[in-house]
Design an enzyme around this catalytic site. Sequence first.
Site, short mmCIF file in Angstrom:
data_model
loop_
_atom_site.label_atom_id
_atom_site.label_comp_id
_atom_site.label_asym_id
_atom_site.label_seq_id
_atom_site.Cartn_x
_atom_site.Cartn_y
_atom_site.Cartn_z
N ALA A 1 80.29 32.37 66.46
CA ALA A 1 79.16 32.85 67.26
C ALA A 1 78.15 33.53 66.36
CB ALA A 1 79.65 33.83 68.32
N LYS A 2 76.89 33.20 66.56
CA LYS A 2 75.79 33.90 65.88
C LYS A 2 75.26 34.95 66.85
CE LYS A 2 72.74 31.41 63.70
NZ LYS A 2 71.72 30.34 63.48
N ILE A 3 75.24 36.18 66.41
CA ILE A 3 74.81 37.29 67.26
C ILE A 3 73.66 38.02 66.59
CG2 ILE A 3 75.50 39.45 68.36
CD1 ILE A 3 78.35 38.40 68.49
#
Length: 220
Positions: A79-81
């Site tokens: 996941a890119k946050i």
Amino acid sequence: MANLDDIRYFNKYYPIVGVTTNPTILSREGGDVVANLKEIRKIIGDEKELYIQVTETDYDAIVDEAKTFVKVFGKNTLAKIPITDVGLRATKTLSEEGYNVTVTAVLSAGQALLAANAGARYVAPYVSRFENLCENGIETVSEIQRIFNTCHTNTEILAASFKTAREVLEVALAGAASATVAAEVMKKLLSHTTTDTSISGFAKDWEKVFGKRSLHEMLK
């Protein structure tokens, strides 16, 4: 990158280790976004990394979305946050539970330090964005790497947002572990007119003496 034809090409011919996407890239492709992401996973296989950015903004929803990414697209999905206070909290929670997170939209060494302390697997500094702000993007990447070396963190730099092939080389020299590169910039890393001329010369010199037969054919 989300264009399936580009991904097939680079996965076949280049030594890529994964594919990164974000909401802007996915929106450009349109269509069934879930089906497209599943096809990307199918193209690159289970062992390469697939990066998908969260679209939720609430803490609980971000955490749940990140876990859903892994459930749907496999263990090597990150996941890119975005680097926000809520994003840092979600990163800390997910990292403590064993999920790999990439903190994205990083535009300062301070943000990178916070992301590393929250347990991010990668931080993604936007190199060309620095330049547009009249700041030195390569120097900031170098600063981030020096901080990581000093802190002995396991967090690595995934440099992003390049306009030129030279920028990619410079972040590598600055110590970045990896980079996510758009298709047009990736091709520029390989292309060189003198290389093309040299290869053409080899072929012409061979044909003058040996004709169209390859050395392989002669050896059979």
